[in-house]
Design an enzyme around this catalytic site. Sequence first.
Site, PDB file in Angstrom:
ATOM      1  N   GLN A 251      53.808  94.259 -35.273  1.00  0.00           N
ATOM      2  CA  GLN A 251      53.880  94.811 -33.932  1.00  0.00           C
ATOM      3  C   GLN A 251      55.058  94.196 -33.177  1.00  0.00           C
ATOM      4  OE1 GLN A 251      50.026  95.024 -31.937  1.00  0.00           O
ATOM      5  NE2 GLN A 251      48.983  94.838 -33.907  1.00  0.00           N
ATOM      6  N   GLU A 288      47.394  93.527 -31.147  1.00  0.00           N
ATOM      7  CA  GLU A 288      47.453  92.143 -30.681  1.00  0.00           C
ATOM      8  C   GLU A 288      47.352  92.139 -29.164  1.00  0.00           C
ATOM      9  OE1 GLU A 288      50.824  90.071 -32.154  1.00  0.00           O
ATOM     10  OE2 GLU A 288      50.384  90.486 -34.255  1.00  0.00           O
ATOM     11  N   ALA A 372      55.788  79.244 -25.673  1.00  0.00           N
ATOM     12  CA  ALA A 372      56.959  78.380 -25.834  1.00  0.00           C
ATOM     13  C   ALA A 372      57.327  78.248 -27.304  1.00  0.00           C
ATOM     14  CB  ALA A 372      56.669  77.006 -25.245  1.00  0.00           C
ATOM     15  N   LEU A 374      58.676  76.567 -30.689  1.00  0.00           N
ATOM     16  CA  LEU A 374      58.736  75.267 -31.339  1.00  0.00           C
ATOM     17  C   LEU A 374      60.195  74.960 -31.667  1.00  0.00           C
ATOM     18  CD1 LEU A 374      55.669  75.578 -33.731  1.00  0.00           C
ATOM     19  CD2 LEU A 374      55.820  74.221 -31.640  1.00  0.00           C
ATOM     20  N   ASP A 440      42.249  87.043 -38.404  1.00  0.00           N
ATOM     21  CA  ASP A 440      43.603  87.268 -38.927  1.00  0.00           C
ATOM     22  C   ASP A 440      44.349  85.961 -39.211  1.00  0.00           C
ATOM     23  OD1 ASP A 440      45.778  88.934 -39.634  1.00  0.00           O
ATOM     24  OD2 ASP A 440      46.706  88.596 -37.699  1.00  0.00           O
ATOM     25  N   GLU A 445      50.903  76.693 -40.563  1.00  0.00           N
ATOM     26  CA  GLU A 445      52.139  75.925 -40.737  1.00  0.00           C
ATOM     27  C   GLU A 445      51.928  74.461 -40.385  1.00  0.00           C
ATOM     28  OE1 GLU A 445      55.513  77.573 -38.747  1.00  0.00           O
ATOM     29  OE2 GLU A 445      55.136  79.615 -39.447  1.00  0.00           O
ATOM     30  N   ASP A 460      50.012  82.338 -33.554  1.00  0.00           N
ATOM     31  CA  ASP A 460      49.686  83.759 -33.693  1.00  0.00           C
ATOM     32  C   ASP A 460      48.184  84.015 -33.542  1.00  0.00           C
ATOM     33  OD1 ASP A 460      50.123  86.413 -34.008  1.00  0.00           O
ATOM     34  OD2 ASP A 460      50.563  86.352 -36.149  1.00  0.00           O
TER      35      ASP A 460
END
Length: 569
Positions: A251, A288, A372, A374, A440, A445, A460
């Site tokens: 999206q 989303e 924000a 990273l 989802d 990470e 996310d």
Amino acid sequence: MILFRRFRVLILTVFLVACSVHIVIDLLPRLERRNSSTSSRSPQTPACSCPRGPGEEAPGWAAWPNKHTLRLLQDFSSEPGSNLTSHSREKASTAEAPSRVDNQHQNHQQQQDQRARPRLEGHERRGDHETAFSRRPTAKGSRLHALFEHPLYKRPLPTLTEEDTLFNVNTDIRFDPKAAENQEWHGQEKDGDYAPTGDLSSDSYPNWLRFHIGINRYELYSRHNPVIDAMLKDLVTQRITSVAMKSGGTQLKLIMTFQNYGQALFKPMKQTREQETPPDFFYFSDFERHNAEIAAYHLDRILDFRRVPPVAGRLVNMTKEIRDVTRDKKLWKTFFISPANNICFYGECSYYCSTEHALCGKPDQIEGSLAAFLPDLALAKRKTWRNPWRRSYHKRKKAEWEVDPDYCEEVKQSPPYDSGTRLLDIMDMTIFDFLMGNMDRHHYETFEKFGNETFIIHLDNGRGFGKHSHDEVSILAPLSQCCRVKKSTHLRLQLLAKEEYKLSALMEESLQRDLLAPILIHPHLEAMDRRLRLVLQVLADCIEKEGYSSVVEDDLASEGMDVASDTRR
């Protein structure tokens, strides 16, 4: 014949004079505005690049004007001579930014009055973005203040070494703009822009850079770091200088750069807060939600994970703050004016990027979440891991964990889950996702510098808070199959189930501080209390079956903390 020719010349002359008078009358207000804006300049200051006049030929929608003439939509929406009825809600001059902020907030309040749940008293009277982030939850009687004063929320970090911090910054290090490797650093400066000079100390760094410097092995940000509140304010108030589409993803998402050279990921509003995900929708085909991203940040902070980058809601002017500043031709070409005279665009993405799924303003204002960024991957590499309990993303096939009840035993024997805290961090993420209803979570990470001994970044979260009337128990599969949890997490969950620290009340209080409040409707808040009880019941069943010491990993013993008795009172 001569008289006839003279008559035609006379008619043509009268017509030309009439046209000239009309053009002069139409240009007078614009010339006055230009004269008033340039009267305060010095003679050496060059004149601004102003919009096209009504007598000039405007570029077509398919044309690509240069950076200083990219104002076609603004002219259509706000010029007095326009034949459209949709008008911009902001002033044309960037010098009037404070009043523009006020107008944005007032217009947003009018939109919120039409929602099912009215604003809480006091929040309705906020007049600007500044107030939205100046009210910190430290007032007497605040549930949030009481929560953060609890011993569980005052646990000290281990002593940090150079290997435990993402960036090693000394106080005498000077700010080097080129280190960001961002082309925006090398562009021409504009009036009022933040202009890095190379002579700034670390204490004078912009808030986004101070946020990056504060990241360490154990947390994205500290519990009471004032930079985070300042960063949330920046996300709402900083002027947007450029916009581009984010590559990848199903999206549309936009990367926005601010005048202080910080960046944020913008997710526009696609659904109202009251709109639930239809029961026949698969989790991977759902929209989303911008408000889910905002709520996820606040929930993560209340759970004391602090693994979600700061997120704030913002009203964006689609003409001035997206179309006029973008250099992305593909994005620019998808703007159009709807039959209702609203400004719309749809961008490019794998799904939901077409005129049928266009994002439209009212007439040119749209809500969205700003997360924000990273640190750049060139400066701080991140490693992407496949979630062991990833879903199949197929309409008929099931994942291995859905058919094998002993699946966790296999995971426990595989690195990095066979040692350290990674498996326990997966349990934290599982609880976090279940409270939101987020199915989802296919990958996660970590920062590569810290190896396997570090926290999971919760990125996310836009597919959370889709259904308040349904609890997706399958999200808890990792917890029910592994029966493992950190003691600190277990104690915090028990604390948030108590009436004085009720999770829904804490979330409601925390979310009031966002400009777009109310972020969640009451049924979603109540659903979190219900889901919290389900999590505690799963853990209770595990403890009854396997014993407390086998289920609860004591991560407080080394700190000598005696918080259990205070939690269970």
